[in-house]
Design an enzyme around this catalytic site. Structure first.
Site, short mmCIF file in Angstrom:
data_model
loop_
_atom_site.label_atom_id
_atom_site.label_comp_id
_atom_site.label_asym_id
_atom_site.label_seq_id
_atom_site.Cartn_x
_atom_site.Cartn_y
_atom_site.Cartn_z
N TYR A 151 72.67 44.87 67.60
CA TYR A 151 71.89 43.77 68.17
C TYR A 151 70.61 43.50 67.37
CZ TYR A 151 74.90 44.32 72.29
OH TYR A 151 75.97 44.39 73.14
N LYS A 208 81.81 56.43 67.54
CA LYS A 208 83.09 56.03 66.94
C LYS A 208 83.11 56.64 65.53
CE LYS A 208 86.95 53.65 66.99
NZ LYS A 208 88.11 54.12 67.77
N ASP A 240 86.26 54.48 72.64
CA ASP A 240 87.45 53.91 73.28
C ASP A 240 87.99 54.86 74.34
OD1 ASP A 240 87.79 55.43 71.01
OD2 ASP A 240 89.64 54.46 70.35
N ASP A 264 75.74 49.12 76.23
CA ASP A 264 75.73 47.86 76.96
C ASP A 264 77.06 47.69 77.69
OD1 ASP A 264 75.05 45.38 77.83
OD2 ASP A 264 75.22 44.37 75.90
N ASP A 268 77.99 48.53 81.95
CA ASP A 268 78.53 47.50 82.84
C ASP A 268 79.85 47.95 83.44
OD1 ASP A 268 76.42 45.80 82.54
OD2 ASP A 268 77.63 44.07 81.93
#
Ligand code: NAD
Length: 381
Positions: A151, A208, A240, A264, A268
């Site tokens: 970001y 990852k 994942d 993020d 959620d």
């Protein structure tokens, strides 16, 4: 006179913000009396309310006026409700929008770490998207890095790049770069280990590392910090797999620490385990004043009706007690009071279902009253 005074910059914002923050302030008064602390709250403008006020005063239009920022920096903690609403949905380029106030205050306070507790209330298990048996023992603290990664990398769009279009033609190409420095990872992971020590002693570091270099650095740092903290169990989880495990066996997690983008998405996903937006609080910590806020927005559809659920805002106070003031006993009492009220069957309309008796559905202030009553019962000496 109380033995200690804390100054809190309160930011009611827009929509239901003023209604729910009023309940948090009443709660702060109660906590102060029970624990011999004085909380001095000072309201400041942010979001749409700030846009309107600065415009009316003929000052530069701003969603975060300088006075608000100064007060926030000078305070011991910031308690924010929510910003935004249809009144300020001006999409013309250059228009000032309420959300700019949020982004600006997070940036200007140097908040680099975001916390989202995911706690399942026994009484609300039926509201989750998962079957109740999967929710037994779920209590997760998600620690998300907030100022690095994708970001905040380079965002670039290139036009007419040969071969980038369909069938070998020229077309557009886009690049977003992902960067992490060792110190950016270290301060967040170290914080997660310290938090785990005060909880169940387990950190899951999410990355990852089988693909990304930033993740390999992340993992190296996590292992180094793990070796310095042998009393905390650390394991590495690929992002994942983590997304899958959060719905397959969420009770296995205690503290989950990860970089910005993964955090993020995972926070959620995890928030849905609780079943209700009105229950989720969050904290953002950094080098200066910390900021506490509900995870939901300003709910303009119910603003002014007196029916908003104040619990996420009250639980933001719980986080403030824990992480800014080290008042764990008071924080535990707030959490327990909320649990008691829900166990007794009291609900705001967003939490009520067909089985809720009509006389157990409460408005915002009534719910605040019930939580205060339960808090008094918990802290009566
Ligand atoms: P929202 O979270 O405000 O509302 C979504 C739904 O949940 C609505 O039906 C609302 O009534 C309900 N809801 C939310 N909080 C509730 C509460 N405490 N009690 C009872 N019901 C509650 O999200 P939205 O509708 O997408 O956004 C509304 C405005 O809020 C927009 O302007 C958006 O930009 C802004 N927003 C602000 C923040 C923030 O301030 N941090 C976060 C998200 C959205």
């Amino acid at each position: 006179m109380a033995s200690k005074t804390y100054h809190i910059c309160t930011l009611p914002g827009d929509g239901i913000g003023p209604e729910i923050i009023a309940e948090a302030k009443r709660m702060l008064d109660e906590i102060g009396s029970a624990f011999d602390v004085e909380f001095v709250c000072e309201d400041q403008l942010i979001g749409g309310a700030a846009i309107d006020a600065t415009r009316a005063a003929g000052a530069p239009v701003s969603a975060l006026p300088p006075k608000t920022l100064e007060a926030a920096k000078a305070a011991d903690a910031v308690l924010l409700a929510a910003v935004g609403g249809p009144k300020w949905n001006d999409t013309t380029p250059g228009a000032v929008r309420p959300e700019q106030g949020l982004l600006a205050i997070r940036k200007r306070l140097g908040l680099y770490l975001n916390l989202r507790p995911v706690h399942i209330y026994k009484a609300l298990r039926g509201a989750s998207t998962l079957r109740p048996e999967f929710l037994e023992g779920v209590d997760i603290l998600i620690v998300r890095e907030l100022t690095g990664g994708l970001y905040f990398g380079q965002h670039e769009r290139m036009h007419d790049v040969p071969g980038a279009g369909v069938d070998g033609a020229a077309g557009d190409k886009a690049v977003d770069s992902m960067e992490y420095s060792e110190y950016e990872i270290e301060r967040v992971v170290r914080w997660a280990f310290d938090a785990a020590r005060r909880r169940r002693g387990h950190v899951s570091s999410v990355d990852k590392a089988n693909v990304l270099e930033t993740s390999r650095l992340w993992r190296e740092v996590a292992h180094r910090i793990a070796s310095e903290n042998p009393d905390v169990r650390e394991d590495d989880v690929l992002v994942d797999n983590c997304a899958m495990q959060l719905v397959a066996n969420p009770a296995q997690f205690d503290v989950l620490v990860t970089e910005n983008t993964f955090g993020d998405i995972l926070s959620d996903e995890a928030s849905m385990l609780t079943g209700s937006l009105g229950m989720l609080a969050s904290a953002s910590l950094g080098s200066g004043t910390a900021l506490y806020e509900p995870s939901h927005g300003s709910a303009p559809d119910i603003a002014g009706k007196g029916i908003a659920n104040p619990i996420a805002q009250i639980l933001s106070v719980e986080l403030m007690l824990r992480y800014s003031f080290q008042m764990d006993e008071a924080a535990d009492a707030v959490a327990a009071a909320v649990e008691d009220v829900l166990d007794a069957g009291w609900r705001t309309p967003d939490l009520a279902d067909d089985a809720t008796p009509q006389d157990h559905v409460l408005g915002t202030t009534q719910m605040g009253d019930k939580i205060i009553e339960a808090f008094r019962a918990r802290t009566a000496r």
